[in-house]
Design an enzyme around this catalytic site. Structure first.
Site, PDB file in Angstrom:
ATOM      1  N   HIS A   1       0.836  -1.196   0.000  1.00 19.09           N
ATOM      2  CA  HIS A   1       0.000   0.000   0.000  1.00 19.09           C
ATOM      3  C   HIS A   1       0.868   1.242   0.000  1.00 19.09           C
ATOM      4  O   HIS A   1       1.989   1.237   0.530  1.00 19.09           O
ATOM      5  CB  HIS A   1      -0.952   0.021   1.202  1.00 19.09           C
TER       6      HIS A   1
ATOM      7  N   ASP B   1      -0.731   4.246   0.901  1.00 18.06           N
ATOM      8  CA  ASP B   1      -1.311   5.171   1.877  1.00 18.06           C
ATOM      9  C   ASP B   1      -0.556   5.036   3.200  1.00 18.06           C
ATOM     10  O   ASP B   1       0.101   4.025   3.456  1.00 18.06           O
ATOM     11  CB  ASP B   1      -2.818   4.914   2.067  1.00 18.06           C
TER      12      ASP B   1
ATOM     13  N   ASP C   1       6.434   1.695   6.839  1.00 10.85           N
ATOM     14  CA  ASP C   1       5.112   1.104   6.582  1.00 10.85           C
ATOM     15  C   ASP C   1       4.392   1.922   5.509  1.00 10.85           C
ATOM     16  O   ASP C   1       3.668   2.837   5.837  1.00 10.85           O
ATOM     17  CB  ASP C   1       4.319   1.073   7.889  1.00 10.85           C
TER      18      ASP C   1
ATOM     19  N   GLU D   1      -5.078   0.797   2.879  1.00  6.03           N
ATOM     20  CA  GLU D   1      -4.784  -0.341   3.754  1.00  6.03           C
ATOM     21  C   GLU D   1      -4.910   0.079   5.204  1.00  6.03           C
ATOM     22  O   GLU D   1      -5.318  -0.700   6.050  1.00  6.03           O
ATOM     23  CB  GLU D   1      -3.373  -0.877   3.490  1.00  6.03           C
ATOM     24  N   GLU D   2      -4.558   1.342   5.461  1.00  6.39           N
ATOM     25  CA  GLU D   2      -4.566   1.832   6.848  1.00  6.39           C
ATOM     26  C   GLU D   2      -5.976   2.234   7.286  1.00  6.39           C
ATOM     27  O   GLU D   2      -6.202   2.498   8.459  1.00  6.39           O
ATOM     28  CB  GLU D   2      -3.605   3.020   7.006  1.00  6.39           C
TER      29      GLU D   2
ATOM     30  N   GLU E   1       4.742  -5.800   4.147  1.00  5.67           N
ATOM     31  CA  GLU E   1       4.571  -5.172   5.468  1.00  5.67           C
ATOM     32  C   GLU E   1       5.817  -5.398   6.321  1.00  5.67           C
ATOM     33  O   GLU E   1       6.478  -6.429   6.191  1.00  5.67           O
ATOM     34  CB  GLU E   1       3.352  -5.767   6.191  1.00  5.67           C
TER      35      GLU E   1
ATOM     36  N   HIS F   1       4.271   3.793  12.327  1.00  7.32           N
ATOM     37  CA  HIS F   1       3.176   4.605  12.890  1.00  7.32           C
ATOM     38  C   HIS F   1       3.665   5.585  13.963  1.00  7.32           C
ATOM     39  O   HIS F   1       2.845   6.271  14.577  1.00  7.32           O
ATOM     40  CB  HIS F   1       2.033   3.744  13.451  1.00  7.32           C
TER      41      HIS F   1
END
Ligand SMILES: [Zn+2]
Length: 383
Positions: free
Chosen positions: A71, A73, A104, A137-138, A166, A355
């Site tokens: 991903h 995003d 990520d 995805e998030e 990931e 994150h």
């Protein structure tokens, strides 16, 4: 040739906080097209989810289809004052690439694109390399991976194996791959009794006591002792709510929320049966009414050891000198959708700063992950 570090920087410079694309998939398609990839933008809308950009790109023909899923995003940067560098600047300092998505997982997307380029440069090969990249995805993934997979099925495009980029490494790059994930079930329990005066409990039916009994029964016995591929399942209460400001009133209702992370010893149905049986037992013992509301996030899945995981293990060992640990820990991922189409594993960067503020990755790890992905493609298509 694609420089994975430069491509990772270019992707980070697109502020693609879910569900915004901010040009990220265009940057990727622009890098892939000169390699011979056919890039299909797949924007999806509707079903109560945000409009989402997605991309499917392939090169090659015949033979097996190796799909890289990921991903572009990212989660929001949070308090920008906590960042040493602009979260969307793609700054490299002291050998570290900083930015939201550095770990990520924009860098892994860049590594895979670069690895595909290196594989193609070796000459013709039999098979297909595919990239399945989502922009949601998030978030809730409503217009992301599930619709991408439905599109593949409508086009009768099949995948043989899938690798998700990931972050799966913990201490050193390549030390871990995720061969499966636990399932996740959220349940809300509503217990209804009879309101009354705290001095006259016999005239009331206290739902708090019944809820306490329900919690005790659920938590005192483990759900299982673990399986070959998984740790024991867990059950965790995240909230108990009564909302009663009065000290002399027994309330009419008490509610609670709990989450079960479950392994392959359980299915949604077996868990539902178990929880319903406990609720009924508490109803009989207490006289209260116990109602359960289930919300399934995903079921568990595992890719068993075999030729595919051997290819990954050996490719990692060829680059790092050690085979990766196989694990099934962590939250859910898009693997829960992809596993319906083909075996899926996750292999990516170190997950320490994902994150967080100051999310960063050693530039050397980007090079190493590119080497690992290149080795995987070489071994996969040599079979
Ligand atoms: Zn991710």
């Amino acid at each position: 040739m694609i420089d994975p570090v430069a491509l990772a920087q270019a992707l980070i410079r697109c502020p693609s906080v879910t569900p915004k694309d901010a040009g990220a998939l265009g940057v990727l398609a622009e890098a892939l097209t000169p390699l011979g990839f056919a890039c299909t933008p797949l924007p999806f809308t509707g079903d109560g989810g945000p409009a989402t950009e997605n991309l499917y790109a392939t090169v090659g023909s015949g033979g097996k289809v190796f799909c890289f899923a990921g991903h572009t995003d990212v989660v929001p940067p949070g308090d920008s004052g906590l960042w040493k560098h602009d979260p969307f600047g793609g700054v490299i300092a002291n050998g570290l690439l900083y930015g939201r998505g550095a770990v990520d997982m924009k860098s892994a997307v860049a590594c895979f694109a670069a690895a595909a380029g290196r594989h193609l440069a070796k000459g013709p090969f039999k098979g297909t390399i595919a990239l399945l990249i989502t922009g949601d995805e998030e978030g809730d993934a409503i217009n992301g991976t599930p619709k991408l997979l439905r599109w593949l099925q409508e086009k009768t495009i099949t995948l043989d194996h899938c690798l998700i980029g990931e972050p799966s490494s913990t201490v050193t790059i390549g030390d871990g791959i995720k061969v499966g994930r636990r399932g996740s079930l959220n349940t809300r329990v509503v217990v209804e009794g009879i309101q009354g005066h705290a001095a006259y409990p016999a005239k009331a039916l206290n739902p708090i006591h019944a809820l306490a009994e329900f919690i005790c029964r659920l938590t005192k016995t483990p759900l299982d002792a673990g399986t070959a591929a998984f740790e024991p399942s867990t059950l965790v209460f995240s909230s108990v709510d009564v909302g009663n400001p009065a000290t002399n009133v027994i309330p009419a209702k008490a509610t609670g929320n709990f989450n079960i992370r479950f392994n392959d010893a359980h299915s949604f149905d077996t868990l539902k049966d178990h929880l319903t049986a406990v609720a009924e037992a508490v109803e009989i013992e207490t006289g209260a009414t116990v109602t359960l509301h289930f919300n399934l996030s995903g079921v568990s899945f595992v890719t068993k050891p075999g030729p595919f995981t051997d290819v990954l293990d050996n490719a990692v060992a060829a680059v790092t000198g050690a085979k990766p640990e196989h694990s099934t820990t962590g939250g859910t991922s898009d693997g829960r959708f992809i596993k319906e189409l083909c075996p899926v594993v996750e292999l990516g960067l170190m997950n320490a700063t994902m994150h967080q503020a100051n999310e960063c990755v050693p530039v050397a790890d980007i090079e190493k992950l590119t080497d690992i992905y290149t080795a995987i493609l070489g071994a996969y298509f040599a079979e």
